[in-house]
Design a protein around this motif. Structure first.
Motif, short mmCIF file in Angstrom:
data_model
loop_
_atom_site.label_atom_id
_atom_site.label_comp_id
_atom_site.label_asym_id
_atom_site.label_seq_id
_atom_site.Cartn_x
_atom_site.Cartn_y
_atom_site.Cartn_z
N ALA A 144 27.93 39.78 65.63
CA ALA A 144 27.86 40.08 67.06
C ALA A 144 27.66 41.58 67.29
CB ALA A 144 29.13 39.62 67.75
N ALA A 145 28.44 42.42 66.57
CA ALA A 145 28.30 43.87 66.70
C ALA A 145 26.91 44.32 66.26
CB ALA A 145 29.37 44.58 65.88
N HIS A 146 26.40 43.69 65.22
CA HIS A 146 25.05 44.01 64.72
C HIS A 146 24.00 43.68 65.77
CE1 HIS A 146 21.32 42.45 62.77
NE2 HIS A 146 21.39 43.61 62.13
N GLU A 147 24.11 42.51 66.40
CA GLU A 147 23.11 42.08 67.39
C GLU A 147 23.12 42.98 68.62
OE1 GLU A 147 23.97 37.99 68.11
OE2 GLU A 147 22.86 37.29 66.35
N VAL A 148 24.33 43.36 69.06
CA VAL A 148 24.44 44.24 70.24
C VAL A 148 23.81 45.60 69.95
CG1 VAL A 148 26.05 45.50 71.70
CG2 VAL A 148 26.45 43.09 71.22
N ALA A 149 24.11 46.17 68.77
CA ALA A 149 23.56 47.48 68.40
C ALA A 149 22.05 47.40 68.24
CB ALA A 149 24.21 47.98 67.11
N LEU A 150 21.56 46.31 67.63
CA LEU A 150 20.12 46.16 67.40
C LEU A 150 19.37 46.04 68.72
CD1 LEU A 150 18.33 46.01 64.88
CD2 LEU A 150 18.43 43.52 65.03
N ASN A 151 19.94 45.32 69.67
CA ASN A 151 19.31 45.17 70.99
C ASN A 151 19.22 46.52 71.70
OD1 ASN A 151 18.26 43.76 73.31
ND2 ASN A 151 20.26 44.01 74.25
N ASP A 210 30.53 46.24 83.93
CA ASP A 210 31.46 45.13 83.72
C ASP A 210 31.37 44.58 82.31
OD1 ASP A 210 32.31 45.36 86.31
OD2 ASP A 210 31.17 43.66 87.09
N SER A 211 30.20 44.69 81.69
CA SER A 211 30.03 44.15 80.33
C SER A 211 30.77 44.97 79.28
CB SER A 211 28.54 44.10 79.96
OG SER A 211 28.03 45.40 79.69
N PHE A 212 31.17 46.20 79.65
CA PHE A 212 31.84 47.08 78.68
C PHE A 212 33.16 46.50 78.20
CE2 PHE A 212 34.78 50.62 77.74
CZ PHE A 212 34.10 51.18 76.67
N ALA A 213 33.85 45.76 79.07
CA ALA A 213 35.16 45.20 78.70
C ALA A 213 35.05 44.35 77.44
CB ALA A 213 35.72 44.36 79.85
N TYR A 214 33.98 43.57 77.33
CA TYR A 214 33.81 42.75 76.14
C TYR A 214 32.93 43.43 75.09
CZ TYR A 214 36.43 38.87 77.92
OH TYR A 214 37.47 38.09 78.37
N GLY A 215 32.05 44.31 75.53
CA GLY A 215 31.22 45.02 74.57
C GLY A 215 32.05 45.87 73.62
N SER A 216 33.06 46.54 74.15
CA SER A 216 33.89 47.40 73.31
C SER A 216 34.71 46.61 72.30
CB SER A 216 34.82 48.26 74.17
OG SER A 216 35.69 47.45 74.93
N VAL A 217 35.17 45.41 72.71
CA VAL A 217 35.97 44.62 71.76
C VAL A 217 35.09 43.94 70.72
CG1 VAL A 217 37.87 44.26 73.37
CG2 VAL A 217 36.06 42.56 73.24
N ILE A 218 33.83 43.64 71.07
CA ILE A 218 32.91 43.09 70.07
C ILE A 218 32.63 44.16 69.02
CG2 ILE A 218 30.48 42.47 69.72
CD1 ILE A 218 30.69 40.86 72.31
N LYS A 219 32.51 45.39 69.47
CA LYS A 219 32.23 46.51 68.56
C LYS A 219 33.42 46.75 67.62
CE LYS A 219 30.91 51.42 68.88
NZ LYS A 219 30.58 52.49 69.84
#
Length: 465
Positions: A144-151, A210-219
């Protein structure tokens, strides 16, 4: 950091390995390597085409250091936009140091952390948010962290921000033009169109923020607190999830006095499971500290597994505890443990609890036994489903605190512009807030930068990248 001279660094991990990669970037990078490289083909390296690989030997003062593969990338078609050379050598620490020192003596400079990517940014090979995504991609520990960073590295949301910023910039130009005709009382910028644009920007920016709340925990990993009464089976669940005897399990209530944490990746998402002390009133000073820590972890968690033993818990106790911990931004999952000890299946207790939970819009209980692998696997799948539904309900996810901070400032500036329009303030005052919004939008992509900002962004990069 200045975009000057030729830099060199080891781009592979430190220490002995089968292969190591050394990278040079700068106008003289290819010429520097050419002077110490003898190709097996006998061809001069600097005469070769870009994006080619050459087998040969690196020499120092007539003595061979190593047989290497040299890849050349000519400006502007390289990672940094400059001439780039990558040397694949054997991974001996001695060989690495000899090659590094050889080219440093010839005029190359040791690269600073992130200096290759900084040069890529300065040469407009990527914007600032993409540069930050490079560091996130290197540090990613889950799918998940890989996909978010790649995007994000591919451009993600920055093109939308650039487009919105350009539209706002066009309005700012019209308002500035109005100031030149202030005595004639004319308006070049349509206020209704500006309001519509502000609504568009506000909606997009709020969605990203608003997406940061979950983006930070995925990271960093989704924090999952395991909460419940003493002897509810919390430590047994942690051990079963990790398939390891990570926590001490005892029939004596209050065995766990401190928090125990470990990570597990489920379907590409990293979870940080936190076993906590049993929640109860106690006169034991040490246990009381453990209970306080448990409640603190529950407040910081994104997912809470509330464990209860049907044979040792009253219905009103469960509802009271759940109501104490529930929050709008929390995924709260009731978990009935020790189901292997239940004398009967579904009974009045189960029915009453289910009805209470449904009426309070709380998820229905998951039944598990620490000794039943199938039930543990079902819990894992349920966890993944709940988190992925919350985290991936939109195309773009923000994971960077700098971006989140800038987005919050943009939202504040947008509100100020709207208030100014409502109050029909003059164009010169309106332009102040518009310029504020433009500045913070530009900070995200790097259209507006300062030396301090670049220093902060690249300070956490690894050397060689």
């Amino acid at each position: 950091m200045m975009n000057e001279g030729t830099i060199i660094a080891n781009s592979s991990a430190a220490g002995t390995a089968a292969i190591s990669l050394l990278r040079l970037s700068g106008e003289n990078a290819i010429d520097l390597v050419t002077s110490s490289f003898k190709s097996k083909s006998g061809k001069k390296l600097s005469d070769q085409k870009s994006h080619t690989i050459h087998l040969g030997r690196i020499h120092k003062d007539g003595t061979e250091i190593d047989e290497v593969l040299v890849s050349i990338f000519k400006a502007p078609n390289s990672y940094t936009g400059e001439n780039v050379v990558e040397i694949s050598c054997h991974g001996s620490t001695y060989i690495q140091q000899e090659i590094l020192q050889l080219f440093i003596r010839k005029g190359a400079k040791p690269a600073q952390p992130g200096e290759f990517t900084l040069r890529a940014f300065l040469n407009k090979k990527m914007d600032l948010s993409q540069a930050e995504a490079v560091a996130d991609l290197i540090a990613s520990e889950s799918k998940a962290a890989h996909e978010v960073a790649l995007n994000q590295m591919r451009g993600g949301y920055t093109q939308e921000l650039i487009l919105l910023r350009q539209k706002l910039l066009d309005f700012a130009s019209l308002i500035t033009l109005e100031l030149d005709f202030s005595e004639e009382d004319v308006e070049f910028a349509d206020r209704k169109e500006l309001f519509a644009l502000l609504d568009e920007i506000q909606m997009k920016i709020k969605s990203l923020a608003d997406s940061f709340a979950y983006g930070s925990v995925i990271k960093k990993g989704v924090p999952v607190a395991i909460i419940g009464k003493p002897n509810a089976g919390k430590s047994s669940l942690l051990n079963a999830l990790l398939n390891d005897n990570r926590a001490i399990v005892s029939s004596i209530a209050g065995t766990t006095r401190d928090t125990i944490e470990d990570t597990l990746t489920i379907e590409g998402i990293q979870f940080r499971f936190i076993d906590t002390a049993g929640i109860r009133e106690t006169t034991d000073e040490i246990e009381a500290v453990g209970v306080a820590k448990a409640k603190e972890k529950a407040l910081k968690a994104k997912v809470l597994l509330y464990l209860y033993d049907r044979n040792d818990t009253k219905l009103n106790e469960i509802i009271k505890d759940i109501n104490e911990f529930r929050r709008d931004d929390l995924i709260l999952i009731p978990v009935e443990s020790k189901v292997d000890l239940n004398i009967s299946g579904v009974n009045d207790f189960d029915n009453a609890l289910t009805n209470k939970l449904i009426s309070n819009k709380i998820l229905q209980p998951i039944k598990i036994s620490a000794f039943d692998n199938a039930s543990i696997e079902s819990l894992k799948k349920f966890l993944f489903t709940q988190v992925s539904q919350m985290a991936f309900n939109q195309d773009v996810i923000i994971t960077n605190i700098r971006h989140f901070d800038a987005l919050q400032k943009v939202l504040k500036a947008i509100l100020n512009i709207k208030n100014g329009l409502d109050q029909k303030i003059s164009g010169d005052l309106l332009s102040v807030d518009i310029n504020e919004a433009l500045m913070h939008l530009g900070e995200i992509t790097g259209e507006i930068t300062t030396e301090d900002l670049l220093g902060n962004v690249f300070a956490n990069f690894c050397i060689g990248k």
